[in-house]
Design a protein around this motif. Structure first.
Motif, PDB file in Angstrom:
ATOM      1  N   LEU A   1      41.733  27.809  47.279  1.00 34.27           N
ATOM      2  CA  LEU A   1      41.413  28.319  48.614  1.00 34.27           C
ATOM      3  C   LEU A   1      40.409  29.466  48.496  1.00 34.27           C
ATOM      4  O   LEU A   1      39.455  29.562  49.271  1.00 34.27           O
ATOM      5  N   ALA A   2      40.623  30.313  47.494  1.00 34.62           N
ATOM      6  CA  ALA A   2      39.725  31.449  47.326  1.00 34.62           C
ATOM      7  C   ALA A   2      38.311  30.992  47.001  1.00 34.62           C
ATOM      8  O   ALA A   2      37.328  31.628  47.369  1.00 34.62           O
ATOM      9  N   GLU A   3      38.212  29.859  46.305  1.00 34.74           N
ATOM     10  CA  GLU A   3      36.895  29.356  45.938  1.00 34.74           C
ATOM     11  C   GLU A   3      36.207  28.630  47.076  1.00 34.74           C
ATOM     12  O   GLU A   3      34.976  28.520  47.115  1.00 34.74           O
TER      13      GLU A   3
ATOM     14  N   GLN B   1      35.798  25.229  36.780  1.00 25.89           N
ATOM     15  CA  GLN B   1      36.027  25.009  38.210  1.00 25.89           C
ATOM     16  C   GLN B   1      36.304  23.545  38.511  1.00 25.89           C
ATOM     17  O   GLN B   1      37.294  23.190  39.129  1.00 25.89           O
TER      18      GLN B   1
ATOM     19  N   PRO C   1      46.165  28.477  45.723  1.00 27.70           N
ATOM     20  CA  PRO C   1      45.592  29.726  46.244  1.00 27.70           C
ATOM     21  C   PRO C   1      44.222  30.023  45.657  1.00 27.70           C
ATOM     22  O   PRO C   1      43.328  30.487  46.359  1.00 27.70           O
ATOM     23  N   THR C   2      44.059  29.727  44.393  1.00 32.06           N
ATOM     24  CA  THR C   2      42.771  30.036  43.781  1.00 32.06           C
ATOM     25  C   THR C   2      41.703  29.070  44.286  1.00 32.06           C
ATOM     26  O   THR C   2      40.542  29.443  44.425  1.00 32.06           O
TER      27      THR C   2
ATOM     28  N   ARG D   1      35.309  29.099  50.075  1.00 30.68           N
ATOM     29  CA  ARG D   1      34.209  29.653  50.868  1.00 30.68           C
ATOM     30  C   ARG D   1      32.977  29.976  50.033  1.00 30.68           C
ATOM     31  O   ARG D   1      31.958  30.378  50.569  1.00 30.68           O
ATOM     32  N   HIS D   2      33.076  29.797  48.722  1.00 33.92           N
ATOM     33  CA  HIS D   2      31.893  30.032  47.889  1.00 33.92           C
ATOM     34  C   HIS D   2      31.399  28.766  47.219  1.00 33.92           C
ATOM     35  O   HIS D   2      30.408  28.789  46.520  1.00 33.92           O
ATOM     36  N   THR D   3      32.118  27.686  47.421  1.00 28.46           N
ATOM     37  CA  THR D   3      31.753  26.418  46.784  1.00 28.46           C
ATOM     38  C   THR D   3      31.933  25.290  47.787  1.00 28.46           C
ATOM     39  O   THR D   3      32.968  24.626  47.797  1.00 28.46           O
TER      40      THR D   3
ATOM     41  N   TYR E   1      45.419  30.356  37.095  1.00 27.24           N
ATOM     42  CA  TYR E   1      44.037  29.874  37.124  1.00 27.24           C
ATOM     43  C   TYR E   1      43.048  30.907  36.615  1.00 27.24           C
ATOM     44  O   TYR E   1      42.219  30.630  35.753  1.00 27.24           O
TER      45      TYR E   1
END
Lengths: 199, 199, 199, 199
Positions: free
Chosen positions: D113-115, D61, D110-111, D117-119, D34
């Motif tokens: 999931l990483a996003e 995204q 995983p990516t 909390r910011h989106t 990603y």
DNA sequence: TTCTAATCGAGACGGTACGTCCCGTCTTGCC
DNA sequence: GGCAAGACGGGACGTACCGTCTCGATTAGAA
């Protein structure tokens, strides 16, 4: 010159890169003309990132205008001083012809003219840096001739200067015809007669 | 007019659409200038699909050239025939001024000039349909003056025609200065003197 | 710590600069997340040149990995030794929860996980420095319980450790749900039952 | 599905192009992951203009999130109904494993999931379309077991569902370890014991 | 009047260039 | 030598047009 120059501390625009960009731009202009010129092609030819261009000029427009300004600004023709109006006139025509016929100028000037009426800032700059000084040379030449008694004081200076430059530009930019020395000889005679007729 | 006309089937380019496109184009030209003009904006403003444009003209270039041709073609100034060279000259200058000062022309011509050296086809069309006929009017006027004995046969026709049109174009397209009647009077005097000086 | 230390010459990486960078990085992480974090923003916020970053770490990836390593490394949870499996388990869960729920970890770990499969070097480091030691603590705890006779020797250690950490990570990183003490109590009971069931 | 569909009159997004983009994206994801995926590479591989991508999704995204949503949404595992809790559990674990272990999922999740909390918008969608329905399947399975008398009514449903999915995700996304059938058998036993312990 | 073929609007298509942002490296001049 | 500043080549971002194309839905000449 629009190019920024850092004054302290940090990095500085490198002249080698600037030169590479300028050469590449002229090369591309010669190959494609203004309208088809692309910043990407310039960057590619210069072996430079696009950012290097945009660090120096804020847009394609501005870059082109600046380059023409440079190409033309440091070559202001000297006021001729042969001592006679007719030969002054002939000399000035020769110098203007050389400048106007330069390929860069012939290629870019029409497009700048086209932009003038939509970009007032460009119009001002061109007026101040290109047209004004050249006009001033002509005015100076006429003034000297008047003082010398070669022309009557009542001569129409504005019109005279128009007659001086307009036919040259017309041939180079519009008809594309050549302006050889013989043509300039005839033109000088015609313009002299015209100028005297405006008195 | 480049517009195709189908000969059978039942469908033809509809004039209402053509008109809408032409008006929209002039409106966009006035608002943006040639360089910034986009076919998409024209289509949008005309309430028309882009295909409607490309069905009529093969490219943006050709469309613009065609529009200028139209705007200028049916307004070829008549050869003046006042009986005297000076007044013929003044009349022709007046007519040319009216044409050149029209906003469409002043807006589009510089950009077409800029394209000339990169689009030979455009150059030919402009030469054949716009410049040529106008030049011919000037040549005709000079010839009549010669026949009439108003000018010597040795007059330099090409230079004369240059002197006729160049200052007008210069003022309108380059300096943006106005060409009022008083200016034209002076210009006529100057050009006459110049023309006689080329003999 | 990857940071090089010059041994001679008279210049050494200055700790104040390193600290400024580390703080700025955590601040930017909190504000943007890993994916949107830029080295330029870190340098700007730290009031530091970009070179100061690259003198310490060879890339963005490596810098981030190193920071997480630091944030986590000196906080290896001690092997619990309450004398009973159930209470050891509960204690370890509490310590892991505290670490995993730390905002830096919750923010950065998912993005590191996302990188693992494309950056083997990162995977190794995370395995060796982060996962391995923690896993070892769990293994140790289980071994002690077996030796003590609290668990049968046939217990599936790998699965047990998975069950220990997976639900915590899942709540914190995926569902975002809280892990309060009551939850940990229930979880400890559940995990104990599961572990015994694997024997 | 975010893809717009025109309802009348004009042009329509062409399914062939959409398919080409989707395949190309999965291919690029497999090749780069990603974080390294670029819209330009996707467009190139699909033989498509970048605009074709941005006509369908407003950003990289959003495109990625949508693709995962699709890849996962139409494959909601059916609620198992073997008649016994233990075998229901084992079957569901198998289905979840198959989904989670799919390369696309393992690579992209995983990516995402990483996003999360910011989106927040992305978080909502993932919750509603991916996590929620799967959670519901687990809840349904537990409810059936309770009704059947297979589990006591006091079972902690939330924790049970966490225990069901967390170890799978952990192995696939974090440790990268395989989840073969033998592992699932043991896991089913462990989870059953854990669930019963929460009652 | 009915057939029928090209035009219509809308806008998607593959491309190319725009001007911006960031990566990791390099350069300058100060300390 | 480290340092702040930031220019450098490179490459992706998301946008705007170009000229072509694909849809159904008109629309008007030929049958």
């Amino acid at each position: 010159m629009t190019v920024r120059r850092a004054t302290s501390g940090g990095a500085v625009l490198r002249p080698r890169v600037t030169e590479a960009i300028v050469s590449a731009t002229f090369a591309e202009l010669a190959a494609c003309g203004y309208a088809r010129l692309s910043m990407e092609a310039v960057a590619r030819r210069a072996g430079v990132g696009k950012a290097a261009l945009y660090r120096r000029w804020s847009s394609k427009q501005e870059m082109l205008a600046d380059l023409v300004r440079q190409a033309v600004a440091d070559t202001l023709p000297p006021a001729p001083s042969t001592g006679a109006f007719r030969s002054d006139l002939r000399e000035l025509l020769g110098e203007l012809r050389d400048q106007v016929a330069a390929p860069v100028v012939a290629d870019v000037v029409p497009t700048l003219l086209a932009e003038l009426r939509h970009t007032p800032a460009l119009a001002e700059v061109m007026q101040a840096d290109v047209a004004g000084p050249r006009r001033e040379v002509g005015v100076e030449m006429l003034r000297a001739a008047v003082e010398r008694g070669d022309l009557p004081p009542s001569v129409d200076v504005d019109l005279a200067v128009d007659l001086l430059i307009a036919p040259l530009l017309f041939r180079v930019l519009v008809t594309g015809a050549a302006c050889d020395d013989a043509y300039l000889d005839t033109l000088a005679a015609a313009v002299e007669a015209a100028v005297r007729a405006t008195a």
